[in-house]
Every structure is written in C-alpha cells, then in structure tokens.
Design a protein around this motif. Structure first.
Motif, short mmCIF file in Angstrom:
data_model
loop_
_atom_site.label_atom_id
_atom_site.label_comp_id
_atom_site.label_asym_id
_atom_site.label_seq_id
_atom_site.Cartn_x
_atom_site.Cartn_y
_atom_site.Cartn_z
N UNK A 246 0.81 -1.22 0.00
CA UNK A 246 0.00 0.00 0.00
C UNK A 246 0.85 1.27 0.00
N UNK A 247 1.87 1.33 0.83
CA UNK A 247 2.68 2.55 0.96
C UNK A 247 4.12 2.16 1.26
N UNK A 248 4.88 1.91 0.22
CA UNK A 248 6.22 1.36 0.42
C UNK A 248 7.15 2.30 1.19
N UNK A 249 7.13 3.59 0.81
CA UNK A 249 8.12 4.49 1.42
C UNK A 249 7.87 4.66 2.91
N UNK A 250 6.61 4.61 3.29
CA UNK A 250 6.27 4.76 4.71
C UNK A 250 6.86 3.61 5.52
N UNK A 251 6.81 2.42 4.96
CA UNK A 251 7.34 1.24 5.65
C UNK A 251 8.84 1.41 5.88
N UNK A 252 9.49 1.97 4.88
CA UNK A 252 10.93 2.18 4.99
C UNK A 252 11.23 3.13 6.15
N UNK A 253 10.40 4.16 6.28
CA UNK A 253 10.63 5.12 7.36
C UNK A 253 10.38 4.53 8.73
N UNK A 254 9.63 3.44 8.78
CA UNK A 254 9.42 2.80 10.07
C UNK A 254 10.60 1.93 10.45
N UNK A 255 11.59 1.81 9.56
CA UNK A 255 12.79 1.06 9.90
C UNK A 255 12.80 -0.36 9.37
N UNK A 256 11.84 -0.70 8.50
CA UNK A 256 11.87 -2.03 7.91
C UNK A 256 12.72 -2.00 6.65
N UNK A 257 13.49 -3.04 6.46
CA UNK A 257 14.26 -3.14 5.23
C UNK A 257 13.38 -3.81 4.17
N UNK A 258 12.75 -2.97 3.39
CA UNK A 258 11.76 -3.43 2.43
C UNK A 258 12.32 -4.49 1.48
N UNK A 259 13.58 -4.32 1.09
CA UNK A 259 14.20 -5.26 0.14
C UNK A 259 14.17 -6.68 0.69
N UNK A 260 14.51 -6.83 1.98
CA UNK A 260 14.52 -8.16 2.59
C UNK A 260 13.15 -8.82 2.49
N UNK A 261 12.13 -8.03 2.77
CA UNK A 261 10.78 -8.59 2.77
C UNK A 261 10.37 -9.01 1.36
N UNK A 262 10.67 -8.13 0.41
CA UNK A 262 10.31 -8.47 -0.97
C UNK A 262 11.05 -9.72 -1.42
N UNK A 263 12.32 -9.76 -1.08
CA UNK A 263 13.15 -10.88 -1.51
C UNK A 263 12.61 -12.18 -0.90
N UNK A 264 12.28 -12.13 0.38
CA UNK A 264 11.77 -13.32 1.05
C UNK A 264 10.52 -13.84 0.36
N UNK A 265 9.54 -12.95 0.16
CA UNK A 265 8.29 -13.37 -0.45
C UNK A 265 8.52 -13.86 -1.88
N UNK A 266 9.39 -13.15 -2.60
CA UNK A 266 9.67 -13.50 -3.99
C UNK A 266 10.28 -14.91 -4.07
N UNK A 267 11.20 -15.20 -3.17
CA UNK A 267 11.86 -16.51 -3.19
C UNK A 267 10.87 -17.61 -2.79
N UNK A 268 10.08 -17.36 -1.75
CA UNK A 268 9.08 -18.36 -1.35
C UNK A 268 8.14 -18.64 -2.52
N UNK A 269 7.72 -17.57 -3.17
CA UNK A 269 6.80 -17.72 -4.30
C UNK A 269 7.45 -18.51 -5.43
N UNK A 270 8.72 -18.24 -5.69
CA UNK A 270 9.43 -18.96 -6.76
C UNK A 270 9.51 -20.45 -6.44
#
Lengths: 376, 262
Positions: A246-270
């Motif tokens: 929904x709001x990627x940049x906001x998540x980043x400002x909360x201190x989450x490393x968005x890349x890690x999350x995307x990568x995790x989901x992407x790999x699980x999905x693959x």
C-alpha cells in the motif's frame, strides 16, 4: 500430530473462503480417485484417466496461481515472468524423468538421453550430473527457482525497481530464458524440450495408480502451499508486506528493510512455482521452452485477476475457471478461445475489479442488506 | 561507507532535559545551483517543543529530509545526541536510532486497522525472519493501548484506517511515531486541514509528547504556534533568520520585514 492440526486450524481460522475451496477440491479429488480406481470402466460413473490427468494439471496450475498471488496480491510485485520459475521446476523434474528412461530410449543408449545422442553429444553435460537421484532432483526443483529469484530479486529490489519497470524486467527475464532454452546447444533438448518419460521412482507413469498418486500429491502440495502462504500472511511479516504493497516508502521510514521482505516473499513464491512445475511435468508428460513464453506468464496473471487478487483462494478459483474454460473451448471452438480469454479479462477489469471472489462477496452483501431492509 | 552501522547508541550521551539531542552544523544542500539550505545551523534540546516556521521554499522540508537521511547535504554535519554522525547512516538506521518523522500528508496503512498500524510502527527487531514468527507480548500490547489512549483513538482500534477522518489519520500517524519510541519527533504541518476542535486536540497531544521527547513542529498556522510554542525558529532562504520566544519573534524586525513586507 494433534498440535499440527490445531496449528492448521488456527491458520485457517477466519478464512471461510479458503476452507470452502480447499474442502471442495478435497472432495473432488477423493471422488475422482475412487471413480477412477474402483468403478469398472464400462460404468456410467467411471472417470477416465484423461480427466484425472486434467485435474492434476489444474491443481498444479492452481499452485502456480497461488504463488503469483502471494507476490502480486500481498506485496504488490506484479511479476510477468512467473512462468520462468514454474518452468525451471518443471525442467528439474523433467531431467530426473529423462534419466529414469535409461536404455529404453529410441537409441537404446543408457548413458545419454535420446536428444543428446541425436545431437552427437559424447558425454553428459556437467549440469545433468546428479539428476539420476530423485532426492537431488527434488532439491533442485526448489533450489534452482529460488536461486534465480534470489539473484534477480536482490538486484532488482536493491536498486528499488518497482511497478511497471519491474514487471517489464520480469517479462524480459522469462523471454531471455525462453530464447536460451530454445537453443539446442543449451543441453535441454531445444524446442522439443524433454518428453517420452517412462516412470517415476520406479512406478510406470502411464498406470492409473501413479496418475492418481500424482493427483493426490498435487492436491497435497496445493494444500501445503496454501497453508504456508496463509501462515506468512497472518504473521506480522504478512502485515508488513501488505503495508509495503500500500505505501512502500512509509514502511521504509518505520525502519523495515523493504528489500529483505520483498526478496523473502519472492523466493518463497518462486519455490512454490517450481514445485508446481515439477508436479505439472510428469502428469502432462512434456516440458518445452513454450512454458517460458511471456504469453504463458501473462495468462497466469489473468487467472489471478479473474479469480480475485489478494485472497489466495481466489487465485485457485481463477486457475480452475480459466483452465477449465480453456480445455472446453480449445476443443469445442478453438478459434474463439483467445478472444474469449481477452474478453473475460476486459470484463473482469471493468466490472469485477476484485475478481470472482469479490463478485461473490458483493452478492452476499446484497442479500444481507436486502434481508435486513426487509426485516426493518 | 558505514551506511548500515547503527550500533553507536552509546554516543547519544545522557538524555536529560536541556542536553543537546540534535545538532545541525553549517549544512548546505543545493539542487541544480539553487541552495535549498544555506549553511544552516540549528540545535534542538531534549524534551523541548520547538516550532519551525518559514515561507514556502525556506528549506523546512529539506531540513527534515537531511535529518532523516533522505537527502545528503553537500557540506556540513548532522549530529544526533552527543556524537552520533547521522550522515553515515541510511534511512532505516536513522529511524531505528530514535528519529521519527510525521509527513505532511498523513500516510497511514489504509488496509490495516488502527491497532495493526501501531503494531507495525512498534519499535523492535524489524528483520524479516523475526517478524515471521513474532508474537505480541503483554507489555507490547499495553504500549499500543497507551498510545491509542494518548491519540484518542481507542474506540477505533479494530477499524480500518481508511475510514478515519483526516484529523484522526494525523493522530494515528503521531501514534505510529510514538510506537517507535523516538527521542526526537519531527512533525510536518500537523494541523493543516483540521477543524478548530481537532487543532486544539493536536496541540494538547504534542505538548504531552514533549514531556518525554523532543518535538520539532514545522507549521504555517501562526495561531496554532502561538498556542503551543515556547521556542520558535524562523527559516528564511535556507538559513536561520531568527530564534527565540514567540513574543520575541513577533517583535523581531527582520522577521516582520520578510513576512509582512514592512
């Protein structure tokens, strides 16, 4: 065992739609298995092995659609190249099945698969080593798609490639792989792909028993994939993913490393897509580069859109609706099918933005409000 | 490059009222020759409520961007606490160490409930494998409850954030900031578009917050600033024009010249 069951119950607790869809599939699978194995062939209730295989194929596609919905519906990555992971899983399985043929090929060469003999290869390419072993192959089914997803995702997400640009790159990825696999010297059978399989783990692939086992396995894989996905979605990680969607940049400002999350989901999905491919190949009996084609990956997106994005079970419904329609139309009215598919997509986008699932929910809501209006 | 280093929390120093918590020294940022910040120097103290005002283009948002790591300055230093160099850290690391930012436009997670919004914002281990198996402790739940009471959204905790009014979304954002347990809160135009009642409540929330945190408010609304501010900094063309109590500022000639054209 008991705790396992209660854990699954907990995961599916508020998921009415998912439970209904999975239960229905369970009954269909059981019914088909019984009708195929126990009822005599001349009976009206007998279900042909062709239907069994078809259902198995749909289940594999449903798992693939589920994998796509996980990345598209929950973290907002529209992958137009998910067919690549499916194909890689399929090729890993295909390579194992090729090695199982042994000296029963046309050329009777115990060392090399037929197409390699035909191409005058003297010895097995290095990347075919180990595929004699089922467990190695099973590992590669998950590992190869995961590795590709990891490398691709790491590069793409780290550079913050998002939206349409990412979709186009995924499309290019699967297209590049298709061209590569079309080449004969790649060592994967060129445009003919891998086919002519005989048996799996020593069981004859043509026998009804094996077919039913594959059908049941496909169902279990779908069930397992669903539960794993649902667990992820229900966890805090899942909530982070939806927030990223929904709001990627906001998540980043909360201190989450968005890349890690995307990568995790992407790999699980693959990995899920790879498993789907591995189940698809022995049932259909062939894998060739056409599975890498961008068309297939786009069709896959249509399945999910038609079923309803972001619900998981909607993806399963969509895969079944479209593939059943495809089977029906391509035999009844072959020239109409592509138009029908395109039309269906347009209709869904215009009138049912939340897909079949959204439509059903809306009907229920209407019924509910009508009842409450009538009573008041 | 020590981009990911955020273990130097020791260098923050002692947190007590009056100690320096944020220090910008001679910071310059230029975009294509235009100096958005022109050797800006500014000190914020702990447990202080500071208002920053300035016309459009005075450099307020750029200053926020520099502090939160979104924009890198051409020259200058940004120091957090006694000796934490913020210029060596990336956005997530700066958020982790204790600088929270509320954006001009409220950006809450519309698909999530109020409770879930606060949960996601909560300080904690934010690596993905930790969040996969995370369970909420009673203590964390209490903290969320506490924040919901403070921002006055306790009755809405199960409601999706998309149904909240504009003012409620702003408060939810402030609550989300709070969950990160920040030392400094940067609040960008909190009362824009609010009803008078909401403005009053926002002032109360921010004043309450400044009892345990440093709060930096960027705002246009002079009425609002007068009602909450103790110390005001006026920015003009990328540097500090004046600083002092609201009364001093209103009487300051340079400020009058720039703002009122006198």
């Amino acid at each position: 065992m008991k705790t396992n069951i209660s854990l699954v119950q907990q995961i599916l607790q508020k998921d009415k739609g998912g439970k209904i869809v999975l239960l229905m599939l369970f009954f269909v699978v059981v019914f088909v298995a019984i009708s195929n194995l126990l009822i005599p062939k001349d009976s009206f209730f007998y279900i042909s092995t062709y239907t069994v295989t078809l259902l198995g194929k749909y289940l594999a596609f449903a798992l693939l659609a589920l994998a796509l919905d996980l990345v598209w519906g929950f973290i907002g990555i529209l992958s137009l190249g998910h067919g690549a992971f499916f194909a890689l899983g399929g090729y890993s399985m295909g390579m194992y099945l090729m090695r199982q043929i042994g000296d029963r090929g046309v050329y009777g060469n115990a060392e090399l698969p037929d197409f390699m003999v035909f191409m005058n290869l003297k010895e097995l390419p290095w990347f075919w080593c180990g595929f004699d072993n089922f467990f190695f192959a099973a590992f590669m089914i998950a590992f190869v798609p995961a590795l590709l997803a990891f490398i691709f995702g790491w590069l793409a997400f780290r550079s913050r490639v998002t939206g349409v640009y990412l979709s186009i790159i995924t499309q290019a990825l699967t297209y590049a792989l298709m061209l590569a696999f079309f080449r004969n010297d790649m060592g994967f059978g060129g445009n003919n792909g891998l086919t002519d399989f005989k048996d799996i783990l020593g069981f004859d692939l043509q026998s009804d028993g094996t077919r039913i086992s594959l059908l049941v396995l496909s169902f279990l894989a779908l069930l397992g994939g669903y539960i794993v996905s649902k667990y992820i979605i229900n966890s805090r990680l899942g909530r982070v993913c939806i927030a990223i969607r929904d709001t990627e940049s906001r998540v980043r400002f909360l201190g989450y490393k968005v890349e890690q999350y995307k990568l995790f989901i992407f790999v699980v999905s693959a990995i899920l897509a790879g498993i789907a491919g591995a189940l698809y190949v022995p049932q259909v009996g062939i894998i060739n580069p056409s599975v890498f084609s961008p068309m297939f990956s786009i069709e896959l997106v249509i399945w999910v859109a038609i079923g309803g994005r972001g619900t998981l079970y909607g993806a399963i419904i969509g895969a079944f609706i479209v593939n059943y329609a495809s089977t029906y139309f391509t035999s009844a009215l072959p020239e109409v099918w592509l138009y029908a598919l395109g039309g269906l997509f347009v209709i869904v986008t215009l009138f049912l933005p939340k897909g079949a699932v959204g439509f059903i929910k809306k009907l229920n809501l209407k019924k509910y409000t009508e009842v409450s209006n009538a009573s008041s | 490059m020590l981009l990911l280093e955020h273990d130097n929390t020791d260098n923050i120093g002692e947190l007590k009222k009056g100690n320096r918590i944020l220090y910008l020294d001679d910071v310059t940022v230029s975009f294509d020759g235009f100096k958005a910040l022109n050797s800006l120097s500014l000190t914020i103290e702990y447990e202080e409520l500071r208002c920053i005002i300035g016309a459009n283009g005075a450099g307020k948002s750029t200053m926020m961007d520099v502090i939160t790591g979104k924009t890198r300055p051409d020259t200058g230093n940004v120091v957090f606490g006694q000796a934490v160099d913020l210029l060596k850290m990336d956005e997530p690391a700066i958020a982790q160490i204790g600088i929270g930012r509320k954006f001009q436009k409220p950006t809450v997670f519309e698909g999530h409930s109020v409770f879930e919004n606060l949960e996601l914002a909560m300080k904690g281990d934010k690596r993905f494998f930790k969040t996969l198996f995370a369970c909420m402790s009673g203590e964390q739940r209490d903290k969320i409850e506490e924040a919901m009471v403070l921002i006055g959204l306790k009755d809405f905790y199960k409601k999706e954030a998309s149904i909240l009014s504009h003012g409620q979304k702003q408060w939810l954002e402030i609550g989300m900031l709070l969950m990160q347990d920040p030392k400094v809160l940067l609040v960008d135009e909190p009362v824009a578009g609010m009803t008078p009642g909401e403005v009053e409540k926002t002032g109360q929330i921010l004043t309450d917050l400044s009892k345990n945190h440093s709060v930096v408010v960027v705002e246009h609304d002079m009425e609002f600033i007068r009602s909450i501010a103790k110390k005001v900094t006026v920015l003009h063309e990328g540097s500090v024009l004046a600083e002092g109590s609201i009364k001093n500022i209103q009487e300051n000639e340079k400020v009058r010249k720039v703002y009122l054209g006198e």
